[in-house]
Design an enzyme around this catalytic site. Structure first.
Site, mmCIF file in Angstrom:
data_model
loop_
_atom_site.group_PDB
_atom_site.id
_atom_site.type_symbol
_atom_site.label_atom_id
_atom_site.label_comp_id
_atom_site.label_asym_id
_atom_site.label_seq_id
_atom_site.Cartn_x
_atom_site.Cartn_y
_atom_site.Cartn_z
ATOM 1 N N ARG A 101 38.622 9.213 92.706
ATOM 2 C CA ARG A 101 39.944 9.828 92.762
ATOM 3 C C ARG A 101 40.342 10.319 91.375
ATOM 4 O O ARG A 101 40.025 9.671 90.370
ATOM 5 C CB ARG A 101 40.925 8.754 93.223
ATOM 6 C CG ARG A 101 42.371 9.189 93.377
ATOM 7 C CD ARG A 101 42.567 10.052 94.556
ATOM 8 N NE ARG A 101 43.978 10.200 94.913
ATOM 9 C CZ ARG A 101 44.427 11.130 95.736
ATOM 10 N NH1 ARG A 101 43.599 12.005 96.277
ATOM 11 N NH2 ARG A 101 45.699 11.197 96.041
ATOM 12 N N THR A 380 41.683 19.439 101.464
ATOM 13 C CA THR A 380 40.775 18.321 101.505
ATOM 14 C C THR A 380 39.675 18.648 102.496
ATOM 15 O O THR A 380 39.840 19.503 103.345
ATOM 16 C CB THR A 380 41.590 17.091 101.944
ATOM 17 O OG1 THR A 380 42.666 16.974 101.061
ATOM 18 C CG2 THR A 380 40.781 15.834 102.021
ATOM 19 N N SER A 451 46.445 7.936 97.798
ATOM 20 C CA SER A 451 45.855 8.916 98.705
ATOM 21 C C SER A 451 46.006 8.465 100.149
ATOM 22 O O SER A 451 46.237 7.287 100.417
ATOM 23 C CB SER A 451 44.365 9.055 98.386
ATOM 24 O OG SER A 451 43.730 9.876 99.335
ATOM 25 N N SER A 452 45.875 9.404 101.073
ATOM 26 C CA SER A 452 45.813 9.068 102.506
ATOM 27 C C SER A 452 44.406 9.225 103.055
ATOM 28 O O SER A 452 44.178 9.021 104.256
ATOM 29 C CB SER A 452 46.740 9.982 103.313
ATOM 30 O OG SER A 452 48.066 9.841 102.892
HETATM 31 O O1 DON Z 1 44.664 12.328 98.907
HETATM 32 C C1 DON Z 1 45.478 12.730 99.727
HETATM 33 O O2 DON Z 1 46.011 12.032 100.541
HETATM 34 C C2 DON Z 1 45.795 14.215 99.765
HETATM 35 N N1 DON Z 1 45.609 14.791 98.452
HETATM 36 C C3 DON Z 1 44.962 14.881 100.809
HETATM 37 C C4 DON Z 1 45.286 16.358 100.926
HETATM 38 C C5 DON Z 1 44.792 16.974 102.159
HETATM 39 O O3 DON Z 1 44.226 16.338 103.029
HETATM 40 C C6 DON Z 1 45.081 18.424 102.348
HETATM 41 N N2 DON Z 1 44.297 18.966 103.425
HETATM 42 N N3 DON Z 1 44.603 19.539 104.391
#
Ligand code: DON
Length: 571
Positions: A101, A380, A451-452
């Site tokens: 991360r 993501t 993060s998710s």
């Molecule tokens: O880490 C996280 O939770 C976010 N940065 C994830 C971003 C994400 O999934 C965008 N995609 N559609």
């Protein structure tokens, strides 16, 4: 229900003719492979992973090569300028979790996005140089390689270099993203980014157009020859720091040199006789997934029926409570005492669900985070890989928003993330996914933002069962959760479970979001859920799940999400 899903799948198939690898037959199954499989956001990247395994590489080798390839052919989320998480489950049952991360730069701090009026400066944490966290991806790939890799490192990077240098054909979706980001690219870049801008404003990117990224090819060649030092030191590091200086960013050489990926203890749990592993903090994903599964386990979801009022209501009420906990209790464990065991306690979940009323929605304003036992002294993309030996890898990696901060590192040909927005930039102020947070996820120098991302692996009786994950910001956790229960509780195959419509609740805002094809507002279920007190809204697609299921006969079924260009490749 099966008939309706089969119809939806057939429609999805027609809509996805360009993604030829998504195989949907009359049984609703996705691509079936005998030995090995990769499912990722781009057909070319999935193909790279398949070829690595055909050359004798294992699932980790393939996952690394797929991520390098995605950084080229899927630049809005595949990345070397962002970060991610990798879960592994080897054929012998051993498990691991790798955290690469991004981190807050050392010169960052709690109030870095707050203006003189005490308010968050609009878009300061989402766009431009200051939005970028210190990238972790290349350090992660090398750490994974050192522990599990088997082919020569150069073999894992070379396919991406070849794609960048020789070019690849844009899909329709990718051409559209580049066209719609033109204004952003001009606004947030200090020098012209590699191939990404057409010289003439009226000229549009077209599907099928061949593009090349020579600067990216050069950056990847440095990484091929020098490993992580080809990114965190030397020419690439110099280009990153110069870009920061030109654009008012704060990532320094020291930030880059000191970045380390970290092996962490996976979140483990059980659900109806299945075992699952998922990502621990600094992701909220694993803990929240475990909490969601534990919250619904006492109920016979299968008999309630897929997307019945009873199922939707129960799931929403579980999600509401779990996301309230996320906002208070979860952050980077190196900086904040996360009450991991307290939150993972089944008894804690049953206490949290005690005020669940099967007939009435609760109000998020009245649901607070729980009080778990304190700690004893998260654009993501996701990829799932299974190799011929049964080793499994589940990776979710991100730049955060589509095209991250929109900033390319001048001369290096890659985009930087805007992950800083995943911190709680001001307590109670929602981030771009509407998530709120507090002290646990405040900005501190060197801290990782919550993060998710929920890369997960499910097994049964000691044998691999499913590899699953998705992008989607705050909706990641609920999408992974719903895909797992689609298979375990609602008896769906992998492609069917991935294609099935989804819904989402995250405590705040107090709304249940339904994909447009999930439940229509003229449907009796819509009226009855509203009657119970739920605020229902429709939205665009939720998540892009890429998953693999081990079938009873040992073959692999791919679930590649028709919501994107995602594709399975196997042999
Ligand atoms: O880490 C996280 O939770 C976010 N940065 C994830 C971003 C994400 O999934 C965008 N995609 N559609």
């Amino acid at each position: 229900m099966k008939k309706v899903l089969a119809l939806l799948l057939a429609l999805a198939f027609v809509a996805c003719q360009s993604s030829k690898e998504i195989v949907v037959d009359e049984t609703g199954r996705g691509l079936i492979a005998e030995k090995a499989m990769v499912v990722s956001a781009h057909p070319l990247a999935s193909e790279v992973g398949k070829e690595i395994m055909q050359k004798g590489g294992n699932a980790v080798d393939a996952a690394i090569a797929v991520q390098f390839a995605l950084a080229v052919v899927y630049p809005g989320a595949g990345n070397i300028g962002g970060g991610g998480f990798m879960m592994t489950r080897m054929a012998d049952g051993s498990i691991d979790a790798l955290d690469y991360r991004e981190k807050a730069p050392l010169a960052g701090g709690r109030n870095m996005y707050i203006g003189e009026n005490g308010e968050v400066i609009p878009q300061s944490s989402t766009r431009g140089h200051l939005a970028a966290g210190v990238p972790g991806s290349v350090a992660g790939f090398e750490a994974a390689y050192k522990k599990y890799g088997s082919l020569p490192w150069a073999d894992l990077v070379q396919p991406a270099i070849d794609l960048a240098a020789n070019g690849w054909a844009l899909t329709e979706k990718e051409a559209g993203k580049l066209n719609s980001n033109r204004t952003n690219f001009i606004k947030y870049n200090t020098i012209n980014p590699d191939f990404f801008l057409k010289e003439n404003e009226d000229e549009k990117w077209q599907a099928g157009e061949i593009v090349k990224t020579p600067e990216m090819a050069a950056t990847l060649s440095r990484i091929r020859d020098n490993g992580r030092d080809g990114f965190y030191k030397g020419e690439t590091a110099r280009l990153i720091v110069e870009e920061m200086k030109r654009g008012g960013g704060i990532i320094s050489l020291q930030d880059l040199e000191e970045y380390e990926a970290v092996w962490r203890k996976p979140i483990t749990g059980t659900y109806r006789g299945y075992d699952f592993i998922s990502m621990p903090p600094p992701s909220s994903g694993g803990i929240a997934l475990a909490q969601l599964l534990q919250s619904v386990e006492p109920y016979d979801l299968g008999s309630f029926g897929f997307h019945s009022e009873k199922s939707v209501h129960l799931i929403v009420e579980a999600e509401r409570r779990v996301y309230a906990d996320r906002a208070t209790h979860l952050g980077d464990p190196d900086f904040f005492d996360v009450p991991r065991n307290g939150l993972l306690d089944k008894k804690y979940q049953s206490d949290r669900m005690k005020n669940f009323d099967p007939l009435k929605a609760s109000k998020s304003a009245e649901i607070r985070a729980g009080a778990p036992a304190p700690k004893e002294s998260e654009e993501t993309t996701h990829l799932s890989v299974v190799d011929p030996k049964g080793n499994a890898v589940s990776v979710t990696t991100t730049l955060n928003g589509g095209m991250g901060s929109k900033v390319f590192v001048g001369g290096a040909g890659f985009l930087l993330n805007n992950e800083m927005d995943d911190f709680s930039v001001k307590p109670g102020t929602p981030n771009m996914y509407g998530l709120v947070g507090g002290e646990a996820n405040s900005i501190q120098p060197g801290k990782r933002m919550l993060s998710s991302m929920t890369p997960s692996i499910v097994s049964k009786d000691g044998k691999l069962f499913m590899v699953v994950g998705t992008p989607g910001g705050s909706t990641i956790i609920t999408s992974v959760f719903q895909t797992i229960i689609n298979v375990i509780d609602y008896d769906m195959g992998m492609q069917e479970a991935v294609s099935a419509p989804r819904f989402h609740h995250q405590w705040l805002p107090d709304v249940v979001m339904f994909e447009r094809d999930a439940i229509d507002s003229t449907d009796a279920r819509w009226a009855s859920l509203t009657e119970m007190g739920h605020n229902l809204i429709k939205r665009g697609t939720i998540g892009r799940v890429d998953a693999i299921l081990v079938l009873p006969d040992g073959r692999l079924e791919g679930g590649a999400d028709h919501r994107g260009d995602d594709a399975a490749a196997g042999y």
